[in-house]
Design an enzyme around this catalytic site. Structure first.
Site, PDB file in Angstrom:
ATOM      1  CG  LEU A  36      -2.022  -1.164   1.156  1.00  0.00           C
ATOM      2  CD1 LEU A  36      -3.036  -1.007   2.303  1.00  0.00           C
ATOM      3  CD2 LEU A  36      -2.786  -1.268  -0.164  1.00  0.00           C
ATOM      4  CG  ASP A  54       7.968  -4.807   1.284  1.00  0.00           C
ATOM      5  OD1 ASP A  54       7.876  -3.580   1.432  1.00  0.00           O
ATOM      6  OD2 ASP A  54       8.651  -5.351   0.376  1.00  0.00           O
ATOM      7  CB  ALA A  78       7.371  -2.563 -10.171  1.00  0.00           C
ATOM      8  CB  THR A 120       8.309  -1.509 -19.104  1.00  0.00           C
ATOM      9  OG1 THR A 120       8.190  -0.258 -19.786  1.00  0.00           O
ATOM     10  CG2 THR A 120       9.763  -1.648 -18.690  1.00  0.00           C
ATOM     11  CE1 TYR A 144       9.129   0.516 -14.390  1.00  0.00           C
ATOM     12  CE2 TYR A 144       8.888   1.398 -16.611  1.00  0.00           C
ATOM     13  CZ  TYR A 144       8.445   0.576 -15.595  1.00  0.00           C
ATOM     14  OH  TYR A 144       7.333  -0.196 -15.779  1.00  0.00           O
ATOM     15  CE  LYS A 148       8.899  -3.202 -13.875  1.00  0.00           C
ATOM     16  NZ  LYS A 148       7.956  -4.109 -13.212  1.00  0.00           N
ATOM     17  CG  HIS A 190       0.675   7.557 -16.075  1.00  0.00           C
ATOM     18  ND1 HIS A 190       0.636   7.166 -14.758  1.00  0.00           N
ATOM     19  CD2 HIS A 190       1.741   6.946 -16.629  1.00  0.00           C
ATOM     20  CE1 HIS A 190       1.630   6.325 -14.533  1.00  0.00           C
ATOM     21  NE2 HIS A 190       2.321   6.167 -15.652  1.00  0.00           N
TER      22      HIS A 190
HETATM   23  N1  UDP Z   1       3.038  13.498 -21.196  1.00  0.00           N
HETATM   24  C1  UDP Z   1       2.757  14.865 -21.294  1.00  0.00           C
HETATM   25  N2  UDP Z   1       2.165  15.497 -20.237  1.00  0.00           N
HETATM   26  C2  UDP Z   1       1.818  14.848 -19.081  1.00  0.00           C
HETATM   27  C3  UDP Z   1       2.102  13.455 -18.988  1.00  0.00           C
HETATM   28  C4  UDP Z   1       2.710  12.827 -20.055  1.00  0.00           C
HETATM   29  O1  UDP Z   1       3.050  15.504 -22.309  1.00  0.00           O
HETATM   30  O2  UDP Z   1       1.294  15.479 -18.137  1.00  0.00           O
HETATM   31  C5  UDP Z   1       3.648  12.799 -22.334  1.00  0.00           C
HETATM   32  C6  UDP Z   1       4.964  12.142 -21.997  1.00  0.00           C
HETATM   33  O3  UDP Z   1       6.040  13.034 -22.240  1.00  0.00           O
HETATM   34  C7  UDP Z   1       4.972  10.951 -22.939  1.00  0.00           C
HETATM   35  C8  UDP Z   1       3.488  10.588 -23.095  1.00  0.00           C
HETATM   36  O4  UDP Z   1       2.773  11.747 -22.675  1.00  0.00           O
HETATM   37  O5  UDP Z   1       5.448  11.335 -24.201  1.00  0.00           O
HETATM   38  C9  UDP Z   1       3.071   9.417 -22.248  1.00  0.00           C
HETATM   39  O6  UDP Z   1       3.540   9.638 -20.944  1.00  0.00           O
HETATM   40  P1  UDP Z   1       3.059   8.767 -19.704  1.00  0.00           P
HETATM   41  O7  UDP Z   1       3.699   9.354 -18.470  1.00  0.00           O
HETATM   42  O8  UDP Z   1       1.574   8.670 -19.715  1.00  0.00           O
HETATM   43  O9  UDP Z   1       3.637   7.316 -19.993  1.00  0.00           O
HETATM   44  P2  UDP Z   1       5.137   6.802 -20.315  1.00  0.00           P
HETATM   45  O10 UDP Z   1       5.228   6.776 -21.815  1.00  0.00           O
HETATM   46  O11 UDP Z   1       6.113   7.715 -19.651  1.00  0.00           O
HETATM   47  O12 UDP Z   1       5.149   5.431 -19.732  1.00  0.00           O
END
Ligand code: UDP
Length: 332
Positions: A36, A54, A78, A120, A144, A148, A190
């Site tokens: 959590l 954990d 993760a 990933t 990251y 992985k 995200h």
């Molecule tokens: N992104 C963005 N603004 C945000 C979050 C993400 O422009 O607030 C862009 C980020 O640079 C990437 C894409 O959206 O090109 C997807 O990013 P996310 O963090 O969702 O996933 P990642 O590809 O890093 O796993």
């Protein structure tokens, strides 16, 4: 598939919560281990049993595996934020590699030999390709992705030496929600949830991280895959796991720019998404798009909900629902 006793680590997280729901829907007995730190208790389906533990605690893990006669482990617990991994690699290697190895050793003690790993697209680094296959050389450009990949390499040796049956699933961009579970991160980093937050005024504006990439509109291209399509792949993988191990990409094969996602959120929500152009984010490749042909042909996987409108529509619905839930629980 006959009913199995399946343990999901990280089952209180975003992808985990949808996976746990899917496993229960398919008639499996589901157990969750989550500390959590990033997960939420209320994101665990009522049909699953949650252990707040954990994965690095080997004794507790052996007990959980034995007492619940666990036949397969799906390991999702993760850390997964790219920029954070570059600024704090110690936390990432400790959690994603060392704690993961502790889990594998607990499985050896308990005699549990079936393992599905959440990997990933970040293992590939920045390949300049239309579509990335599993044969594309791995060359992570962020910590990251390296954690992985390091763990995948360990799986290969555990398979050869100890007979661990494993599958590694290399996710591209998980997105969307089921009717009951979806994305909740604090802080949210995200794209889709942030675009939705900007649309409803919870964020003043969405920062677009870079508009000078060599892509059709200058913003990064990603391959968004519906979290329910991801979930389905995990159960296929549990069944297919073998000691030789397999690695599969999980993506839709369709590349979308950040601007296309923003337009999608506007279309689905009927609201403008205020944006500002911000500097590039550390460790972001220009383009990551999957070929998922291998899992389609080997395991018969297919995408059912990974079109843009289903992804954004379900994320939008989930956002409305989760906001109501959180507001209600704050009142208590
Ligand atoms: N992104 C963005 N603004 C945000 C979050 C993400 O422009 O607030 C862009 C980020 O640079 C990437 C894409 O959206 O090109 C997807 O990013 P996310 O963090 O969702 O996933 P990642 O590809 O890093 O796993």
């Amino acid at each position: 598939m006959t009913s199995m006793n399946i343990l999901v680590t990280g089952g209180a997280g975003y992808i985990g919560s949808v996976l746990v729901e899917h496993c229960a829907d398919e008639g499996h007995e589901v157990f969750v281990v989550d500390n959590l730190v990033k997960g939420y208790r209320e994101l665990v389906d009522q049909r699953a049993e949650l252990f707040i533990a954990d994965i690095a605690d080997r004794d507790s893990m052996v007990t959980i595996l034995n007492e619940n006669k666990i036949e397969a482990v799906i390991h999702m617990a993760a850390y997964s934020i790219v920029p954070e991994s570059n600024s704090d690699p110690a936390a990432y290697y400790r959690n994603n590699v060392i704690a993961g190895l502790d889990l594998l050793d607990a499985m050896r003690d308990a005699g549990t030999d079936r393992f599905v790993f959440s990997s990933t697209a970040a293992v590939y680094g920045e390949p300049d390709l239309e579509a990335i296959t599993e044969d594309t050389p791995t060359a992570p450009t962020n910590a990251y992705g390296d954690t992985k990949l390091t763990f995948e390499k360990a799986l290969g040796w555990y398979g050869r030496a100890y007979g661990l049956k494993w599958v590694s699933l290399r996710y591209f961009n998980a997105a969307g929600a089921s009717d009951n579970f979806g994305e909740r991160h604090d802080p949210e980093t995200h794209l889709i949830p942030n675009a939705i937050k900007a649309a409803v005024g919870e964020l003043r504006e969405l920062s677009i991280f870079g508009d000078d990439y060599p892509t059709k509109d200058g913003t990064c291209v990603r391959d968004y895959i519906h979290v329910r399509d991801l979930a389905r792949a995990h159960l296929l993988a549990v069944n297919a796991a073998q000691a030789e191990g397999s690695v599969y990409n999980l993506g839709s094969g369709q590349g979308l720019t950040v601007r296309e996602i923003v337009d999608g959120v506007t279309r689905v929500s009927g609201r403008e998404v205020p944006v500002k152009i911000a500097p590039r984010r550390s460790g972001d490749p220009a383009r990551l798009v999957a070929s998922a042909d291998k899992i389609r042909s080997d395991l018969g996987w297919e995408t059912r909900e990974s079109d843009l409108d289903s992804i954004i529509g379900s994320a939008w619905k989930w956002h409305q629902k989760d906001r109501t839930q959180m507001t209600a629980s704050e009142g208590h």
